[in-house]
Design a protein around this motif. Structure first.
Motif, PDB file in Angstrom:
ATOM      1  N   GLY A  42      28.047 -61.306 106.240  1.00 18.99           N
ATOM      2  CA  GLY A  42      27.847 -62.601 105.601  1.00 18.99           C
ATOM      3  C   GLY A  42      28.037 -62.488 104.101  1.00 18.99           C
ATOM      4  N   ARG A  43      28.180 -63.663 103.453  1.00 12.15           N
ATOM      5  CA  ARG A  43      28.411 -63.718 102.011  1.00 12.15           C
ATOM      6  C   ARG A  43      27.591 -64.861 101.432  1.00 12.15           C
TER       7      ARG A  43
ATOM      8  N   THR B  28      27.674 -62.322  93.579  1.00 13.97           N
ATOM      9  CA  THR B  28      27.886 -62.575  95.004  1.00 13.97           C
ATOM     10  C   THR B  28      27.241 -61.446  95.792  1.00 13.97           C
ATOM     11  N   ARG B  29      26.520 -61.817  96.842  1.00 20.44           N
ATOM     12  CA  ARG B  29      25.842 -60.818  97.669  1.00 20.44           C
ATOM     13  C   ARG B  29      26.486 -60.801  99.053  1.00 20.44           C
TER      14      ARG B  29
ATOM     15  N   VAL C 133      25.547 -55.488  99.461  1.00 21.64           N
ATOM     16  CA  VAL C 133      26.466 -55.058  98.409  1.00 21.64           C
ATOM     17  C   VAL C 133      26.614 -56.220  97.441  1.00 21.64           C
ATOM     18  N   TRP C 134      26.353 -55.959  96.158  1.00 22.52           N
ATOM     19  CA  TRP C 134      26.401 -56.999  95.136  1.00 22.52           C
ATOM     20  C   TRP C 134      27.682 -56.855  94.313  1.00 22.52           C
TER      21      TRP C 134
ATOM     22  N   ALA D 146      34.053 -48.515  97.860  1.00 24.02           N
ATOM     23  CA  ALA D 146      33.518 -47.521  96.925  1.00 24.02           C
ATOM     24  C   ALA D 146      32.562 -48.263  96.004  1.00 24.02           C
ATOM     25  N   THR D 147      31.267 -47.949  96.074  1.00 29.96           N
ATOM     26  CA  THR D 147      30.254 -48.670  95.307  1.00 29.96           C
ATOM     27  C   THR D 147      29.443 -47.701  94.463  1.00 29.96           C
ATOM     28  N   ARG D 148      28.726 -48.272  93.516  1.00 32.03           N
ATOM     29  CA  ARG D 148      27.848 -47.494  92.653  1.00 32.03           C
ATOM     30  C   ARG D 148      26.407 -47.933  92.861  1.00 32.03           C
TER      31      ARG D 148
END
Length: 468
Positions: free
Chosen positions: A376-377, A384-385, A406-407, A426-428
């Motif tokens: 979902g978004r 945006t989450r 994920v933000w 790829a996230t931080r």
């Protein structure tokens, strides 16, 4: 419309003079002739618990059968001695066997409060076998939630889950985690020739202490029962319902490299702060948990996704793999390429940022690289989450749960993620200055590609080229 109920009357005396029995209360329907019957039940039953019956007391069902001893039945003048018969279909009929004969007779329903079968918790009420919910009402079906609240919604506690992957430099006992006081629904698993160990606050080993292996079984510790299992293969589990009355220390006895010790438990919200402080003092990274709903259980007659074995990413030599948590069937997204905009999306197109250098930069500089399906978004004013299900982990510097948020910065982030699609991300990790927020952040112009076997190969190649 229906009539109206009167207030509930008072509870009756217990149906039994000792042990477990049933108490009942009633209400009456007040209605006009043209009105329907009231909706709901006119009777409520609850379990009443009196002091245990003295040794040698006659069981309630035996007593009811014995009332017919010496009385003619079956239309003849012949009499019999009767004892309970438990092989009949209806457990709440008074089925009695004629002693010395090969037949039984049903004398109607048993009295309310009669156990359905010896040694079980079910009680007969109005000819039905009912079990009590956590509220004590028979047939209510009310259950405790994971926080221990009767009829709760799992919102008064937090779910803590982690995989301990530290590999010791020598064989021996290594600390895994503290299991805090008040923890519930504890589960620990590991698959190797190492062994789990459990230590009380005073340093006493409950399991596998002093290098001596304990037998599988049930052990008392910290006010709860710990069920320890060890299969023929290299697999061990510890499970306890809780709540724990004091802290326990979980250790692993290393005999070979540690492939991972999985542990999880539910903890009251008010106890999480002190637990997190202890974790940080010990230098163990642990991300902020969030309230979660319990996965549906088969006993509740709901459909549960099929569980499959955890998949392990095959990474570069010397780099630890990470086990995927949760339920998921394998499904490839094909060779579709990332589309930056669509006719239905009010946001404009994003600049293209493909290429090996872009991939390598983001892979090596990120904290987490994983395959995920967007569930979902939710678009906010400044960010945006995305809610995602983690499918396969290539790189992580702290544990990931099976579901994460994920933000991304902005109302129209670049790159965009479409719901119900699978991506390689790829996230931080981003922790707010006051420590109240711990998020997975997808940077502006970050790395997000529709997952495909080719993309999987590219990211594995990037893993080998990152500088040490």
């Amino acid at each position: 419309g229906p009539g109206e109920w009167t207030l509930w009357g008072s509870w009756s005396r217990c149906s039994s003079s000792c042990g477990r029995g049933v108490s009942v209360r009633r209400r009456h329907c007040v209605r006009l002739p043209e009105e329907e019957l009231c909706w709901g039940d006119s009777h409520e039953y609850r379990v009443c618990q009196l002091p245990d019956c003295p040794p040698g007391a006659i069981p309630f069902r035996d007593l009811q059968c014995s009332l017919y001893n010496g009385h003619p039945v079956l239309g003849t003048q012949k009499t019999y001695q009767w004892v309970p018969f438990h092989g009949a279909p209806n457990l709440c009929d008074l089925n009695c066997l004629a002693e010395g004969h090969a037949f039984y007779h049903s004398f109607g329903r048993v009295l309310d409060g009669t156990p359905c079968t010896p040694g079980t918790q079910g009680l007969c009420v109005a000819g039905r076998c009912l079990s009590a919910g956590c509220d004590g009402l028979l047939g209510s079906g009310t259950l405790e939630d994971r926080c221990g609240l009767c009829g709760g919604a799992n919102d008064s506690c937090l779910f803590v889950q982690r995989v301990f992957r530290d590999a010791g430099a020598f064989a021996g006992y290594w600390n895994v985690t503290l299991i805090p006081e008040g923890a519930r629904h504890i589960r620990v698993t590991q698959r190797s020739h190492n062994h789990l160990a459990l230590v009380t606050r005073d340093g006493h080993y409950v399991l596998n202490g002093d290098g001596v292996l304990s037998l599988p079984g049930t052990y008392e510790a910290a006010g709860t029962r710990v069920v320890y299992t060890r299969s023929a293969g290299p697999e061990e589990t510890l499970q306890a319902t809780g709540p724990t009355s004091q802290e326990l220390l979980l250790q692993v006895l290393l005999r070979e490299p540690n492939p991972g010790v999985h542990f999880e438990f539910w903890l009251p919200r008010e106890r999480y702060g002190s637990f997190q402080a202890q974790v940080h003092a010990l230098g163990w990274p642990l991300r902020q948990p969030q309230p979660r709903e319990v996965e549906p259980q088969p006993a509740e007659t709901t459909v549960v996704p099929e569980a499959i074995p955890a998949r392990v990413a095959s990474l570069a030599p010397g780099e630890a793999g990470t086990v995927v948590l949760g339920f998921r069937g394998y499904q490839a997204a094909g060779k579709a390429r990332l589309t930056h905009t669509s006719p239905l999306d009010p946001c404009g197109p994003c600049p293209d940022s493909r290429g090996r250098a872009h991939r390598l930069l983001h892979y090596c500089g990120s904290d987490f690289v994983f395959q995920a399906r967007v569930l979902g978004r939710h678009r906010l004013a400044q960010e945006t989450r995305y809610e995602v299900r983690v499918l396969l982990i290539y790189k992580n510097r702290s544990p990931l749960r099976s579901r994460e948020y994920v933000w991304a910065p902005g109302h129209c982030p670049c790159p965009p993620l479409a719901p119900h699609r699978e991506y390689l991300l790829a996230t931080r990790r981003h922790v707010s200055p006051d420590g109240t927020q711990d998020r997975l952040l997808l940077p502006q112009a970050g790395y997000a590609r529709l997952w495909s076997p080719a993309e999987d190969s590219r990211v594995r190649l990037a893993a080998r080229r990152c500088p040490v």
